[in-house]
Design a protein around this motif. Structure first.
Motif, PDB file in Angstrom:
ATOM      1  N   LEU A 153     -10.253  -1.473   0.687  1.00 19.93           N
ATOM      2  CA  LEU A 153     -11.203  -1.170  -0.393  1.00 19.93           C
ATOM      3  C   LEU A 153     -11.924   0.121  -0.009  1.00 19.93           C
ATOM      4  O   LEU A 153     -12.114   0.411   1.168  1.00 19.93           O
ATOM      5  N   ASP A 154     -12.316   0.878  -0.984  1.00 17.69           N
ATOM      6  CA  ASP A 154     -12.946   2.174  -0.688  1.00 17.69           C
ATOM      7  C   ASP A 154     -14.470   2.064  -0.736  1.00 17.69           C
ATOM      8  O   ASP A 154     -15.157   2.939  -1.252  1.00 17.69           O
ATOM      9  N   LEU A 155     -15.013   0.984  -0.182  1.00 14.28           N
ATOM     10  CA  LEU A 155     -16.441   0.722  -0.399  1.00 14.28           C
ATOM     11  C   LEU A 155     -17.352   1.418   0.589  1.00 14.28           C
ATOM     12  O   LEU A 155     -18.516   1.679   0.290  1.00 14.28           O
ATOM     13  N   ILE A 156     -16.858   1.691   1.794  1.00 20.91           N
ATOM     14  CA  ILE A 156     -17.753   2.260   2.820  1.00 20.91           C
ATOM     15  C   ILE A 156     -17.514   3.758   2.888  1.00 20.91           C
ATOM     16  O   ILE A 156     -16.556   4.231   3.495  1.00 20.91           O
ATOM     17  N   LYS A 157     -18.392   4.488   2.263  1.00 23.95           N
ATOM     18  CA  LYS A 157     -18.218   5.932   2.173  1.00 23.95           C
ATOM     19  C   LYS A 157     -18.677   6.602   3.467  1.00 23.95           C
ATOM     20  O   LYS A 157     -19.346   5.995   4.293  1.00 23.95           O
TER      21      LYS A 157
ATOM     22  N   TYR B  21      -4.899  -2.537  -9.319  1.00 25.43           N
ATOM     23  CA  TYR B  21      -5.840  -1.534  -9.821  1.00 25.43           C
ATOM     24  C   TYR B  21      -5.611  -0.188  -9.120  1.00 25.43           C
ATOM     25  O   TYR B  21      -5.709   0.871  -9.740  1.00 25.43           O
ATOM     26  N   ASP B  22      -5.279  -0.256  -7.833  1.00 25.91           N
ATOM     27  CA  ASP B  22      -4.967   0.993  -7.123  1.00 25.91           C
ATOM     28  C   ASP B  22      -3.766   1.686  -7.756  1.00 25.91           C
ATOM     29  O   ASP B  22      -3.714   2.911  -7.817  1.00 25.91           O
ATOM     30  N   TYR B  23      -2.826   0.895  -8.223  1.00 22.87           N
ATOM     31  CA  TYR B  23      -1.677   1.509  -8.913  1.00 22.87           C
ATOM     32  C   TYR B  23      -2.186   2.321 -10.101  1.00 22.87           C
ATOM     33  O   TYR B  23      -1.764   3.453 -10.334  1.00 22.87           O
TER      34      TYR B  23
ATOM     35  N   TRP C 274       0.849  -1.214   0.000  1.00 24.85           N
ATOM     36  CA  TRP C 274       0.000   0.000   0.000  1.00 24.85           C
ATOM     37  C   TRP C 274       0.875   1.250   0.000  1.00 24.85           C
ATOM     38  O   TRP C 274       0.533   2.272  -0.602  1.00 24.85           O
ATOM     39  N   LEU C 275       2.024   1.146   0.691  1.00 27.36           N
ATOM     40  CA  LEU C 275       2.896   2.321   0.808  1.00 27.36           C
ATOM     41  C   LEU C 275       3.472   2.763  -0.541  1.00 27.36           C
ATOM     42  O   LEU C 275       3.788   3.932  -0.735  1.00 27.36           O
TER      43      LEU C 275
END
Ligand code: FUC
Length: 770
Positions: A583-587, A452-454, A378-379
């Motif tokens: 994951l960025d699912l919980i806004k 995918y984050d990359y 992640w870093l």
């Protein structure tokens, strides 16, 4: 903003470091790793090379990448067991379903383990007692220095590992001219050793798999040099330098994982290229390379503390918390990342980065995909070090080949690729040898989230289009064939919530990872030629989203969980919370689920393994709980960090260090909710004033933030592709500000409900707040 260029970031000790695990000093170039321990009149340098592994394929054995290839009739037995498991699950016979799932395992043979190449022992042949030792690691330049004081002499040793030249340089000199006497003893299991004309060549073969390695050391000295009994003796010298090269014939290429090459010629070529260069010239090449990466992010948290590391570390145990140590640990994580994984590494970093002193490290020091490998990388993204993720990308692409076999053998479907809990450098994609930790077919989806984050950070569209999207599509196609209806949902089955259990049909972790993958696929459907399966895939996607609140108010980990399970309340894995992080699912607006996650987190407590605490910290950061975040930081440093600043599980695991640095950034800035930039979302009270610069945000931009008394006074964005910018102003010192662009012209904006909007902007954007 302050500039790091003129400042040094050094970790200093005034003592010996006898214990490897907790005190050694690691250096590396992503390929070659050195770890150094100093005793009275002696240094021990442990040598590692990232690909020196046992296991995998070899001429005289049948290596199946871990897959159980036993057949029954024309079918693989594994596939038949998989089918039976699900037949029994669907018939509500859990006992039998469990019995058959337990057979879904891989074969342990030839998994292998990360090896140590050997040690160099350097003896200082001084007649007098040693009076003092001073050691310092300059983490900006990747330079380690050891000074030993004697009655009438002082010996200085400098060490660095250069990535551009792929070698390590050790330089020793004494202030008393021609007074230096040393011996170098090579403690390696080897096949041959030869010395000729200042050149030492040691060769070896890993007996288990015939992997070849070579160590070449070139000695440069103004003293007398002599070789006997596998030892180099130096006398009457003022100056000694060792140029150390280590190579293996490993190549990350399915199915043989070997390269046909003359290692000795290659090593000699490296040495010939550097041996006439001076220390200063070589150091310059190295430090320019290393520091250019380190200097991308600067973090200063204002503190009056001037204690040395050893002092602050001791005091920290007694609850004297100190932001200087906390921010040093942040930079140290970046130092470890840059030292253990680079664009030209053959492999990703493993559980211990590239440092290891035993041939039987725990978990083989492998690649664990149920959180550890993901956490370590992640870093690379938010930490603005995109080149460091390259070896992970290459590794995953190679794993798709054996992974396709695993999918075929275990599920009968010849699509996509399945990897499970662990992998080795030789395409090991099978489940582990015990279902209860080893079966994890969602790992393929988890690791693709890093890739995918990359793309999301870098906007590297060609990578998405040509490389990643086809892989995502293929994997979605496999999972689409595998999911089965369960209540109102679709699930994979059998499933096991990482290392926590139970054997079930689906679970929150697995469902969310699949949901995320399907979402990525559909969000990029414009890349698709044949759009006929859109609706069908959408239907599956919607029924993968599993987020349910249990009777204790907790986020459920399993479908069949009502009340919190009393047994393992403190379990280190909080896998069901992956929707919140990574994951960025919980806004932000999802109050209900955020509350449930908070309840689940509280129950899991604030004590765990190194990486376990980090995952908690990241989740609390997203919940804006700065107080609890700071408690976690305190616990991490007090209870899970060694004096050399390595994070431990125990043992040492690098995920804790690299995750820590990511988490510190997460406390300072977030943009996961529709790219609205939230400043200081979980700033600890103790970090009253400070500045951070160079943090990467989504969509190819970086941010610098300066704050005073917990309020933001200056922001600088470097926007590399034209876009709209949205910033939450709740941490602004006031609403009196000016916004200027690269040409120092004022920029138009609008503010609506506490959010600042700037449209169509590229280049530098500076916000000065009064
Ligand atoms: C996961 C964890 C363990 C350990 C191992 C390397 O399996 O559950 O605690 O970190 O990885």
């Amino acid at each position: 903003m302050q500039n790091l260029k003129d400042k040094k970031l050094k970790i200093e000790y005034n003592s010996y470091n006898l214990v490897w695990e907790s005190e050694t000093i690691p250096l590396g170039n992503g390929i070659l790793g050195l770890s150094i321990n100093s005793h009275s009149k002696k240094d021990i340098i442990t040598l590692n090379e990232e690909s020196l592994w046992q296991g995998g394929p070899s001429d005289n054995r049948n290596y199946t990448f871990g897959n159980d290839t036993t057949k029954q009739g024309n079918d693989y037995l594994a596939y038949l067991n998989f089918q039976k498991t699900n037949q029994y699950f669907l018939a509500n016979n859990k006992e039998k379903a469990t019995k058959y799932s337990e057979k879904l395992i891989g074969k342990k043979d030839f998994f292998g383990a990360y090896q140590v190449l050997g040690e160099i022992e350097i003896d200082y042949l001084e007649e007098h007692q040693e009076l003092a030792i001073k050691r310092s690691l300059d983490i900006i330049n990747g330079l380690y220095q050891i000074e030993r004081k004697y009655q009438n002499n002082q010996i200085t040793k400098k060490i660095f590992v250069s990535n551009p030249n792929n070698f390590a340089l050790l330089k020793l000199c004494s202030i008393n001219k021609t007074n230096l006497s040393l011996s170098f003893n090579f403690k390696q299991f080897r096949n041959s050793i030869k010395y000729d004309n200042n050149n030492l060549v040691v060769k070896g073969i890993i007996s288990d798999n015939n992997l070849n390695w070579i160590t070449c050391i070139y000695f440069k000295t103004d003293g007398l040099i002599n070789y006997s009994n596998n030892k180099i003796m130096i006398a009457n010298a003022n100056d000694v330098s060792l140029y150390l090269v280590i190579l293996t014939n490993y190549k990350n290429l399915y199915p043989t994982y070997r390269e046909n090459t003359n290692l000795e010629e290659k090593a000699q070529e490296i040495i010939n290229n550097i041996k006439d260069k001076t220390y200063d010239e070589l150091y310059k090449i190295h430090s320019t390379d290393f520091s250019s990466l380190m200097k991308r992010i600067e973090l200063n948290i204002f503190s009056k503390n001037n204690d040395t590391l050893e002092q602050s570390f001791k005091k920290y145990q007694n609850k004297k918390y100190n932001p200087k140590l906390e921010s040093l640990l942040f930079q140290y994580g970046r130092y470890l990342l840059i030292s253990s994984t680079r664009e030209n590494s053959k492999l990703p970093l493993n559980l211990q980065g590239i440092w290891n002193n035993t041939n039987t490290p725990l978990w083989s020091s492998d690649y664990h995909l149920n959180i550890n490998l993901e956490m370590s990388y992640w870093l690379s993204l938010k930490g603005n070090l995109f080149e460091t993720i390259k070896p992970l990308i290459n590794f995953v692409f190679d794993l798709t080949k054996p992974g396709r076999e695993t999918a075929r053998i275990y599920t009968g479907i010849n699509k996509g690729f399945l990897i499970n809990t662990q992998a080795n450098p030789f395409g090991w994609s099978a489940p582990g040898w015990d279902f209860r930790w080893g079966w994890a077919p969602e790992s393929s989806a988890f690791i693709l989230s890093n890739l995918y984050d990359y793309y999301k950070y870098s906007n590297n569209y060609l990578f998405l289009k040509n490389d990643l999207y086809p892989l995502i599509k293929d994997l979605v196609s496999l999972y689409s064939d595998l999911v089965i209806p369960y209540n109102n949902f679709f699930v994979l089955s059998p499933s096991y919530s990482p290392e926590h259990g139970d054997i079930t049909m689906g679970n929150t972790y697995q469902n969310l990872l699949l949901y995320n993958l399907f979402s990525i696929y559909l969000n990029n459907f414009n890349l698709e030629n044949d759009k006929s399966n859109y609706l069908e895939t959408l239907k599956i996607k919607d029924r993968l989203l599993y987020l349910e609140v249990g009777k204790n108010g907790q986020l459920k980990e399993w479908f069949n969980e009502d009340y919190l399970n009393k047994k393992d309340l403190k379990h280190r894995h909080i896998s069901h919370l992956v929707g919140l992080y990574p994951l960025d699912l919980i806004k932000k607006s999802n109050y209900k689920i955020r509350k449930a996650i908070f309840i689940s987190l509280k129950k899991r407590g604030l004590q765990s393994t190194g990486w376990g605490l980090i995952h908690r910290l990241l989740c609390y950061a997203r919940l804006n709980k700065s107080k609890i975040c700071y408690k976690l930081i305190n616990n991490i440093i007090k209870n899970n960090t060694y004096l050399n600043l390595w994070s431990f599980h125990p043992p040492f695991q690098i995920d804790g260090n690299l995750g820590y640095s990511t988490a510190i950034l997460e406390l300072l800035v977030q943009d996961y909710d529709n790219e609205v930039i939230e400043l200081l979302p979980a700033l600890p009270k103790k970090w009253r004033s400070g500045n951070v610069s160079g943090v990467a945000l989504l969509n190819n931009k970086t941010i610098d933030i300066k704050w005073h008394r917990h309020k933001v006074i200056e922001i600088l964005l470097n926007i590399k592709t034209n876009q709209n910018i949205t910033i939450n102003t709740n941490k602004f010192k006031s609403l009196k500000f000016t916004i200027t662009n690269s040409n120092n012209n004022l920029v138009n904006y609008k503010i609506e409900k506490g959010v600042l909007f700037i449209f169509n902007i590229e280049g530098i954007l500076k916000i000065n707040i009064k």
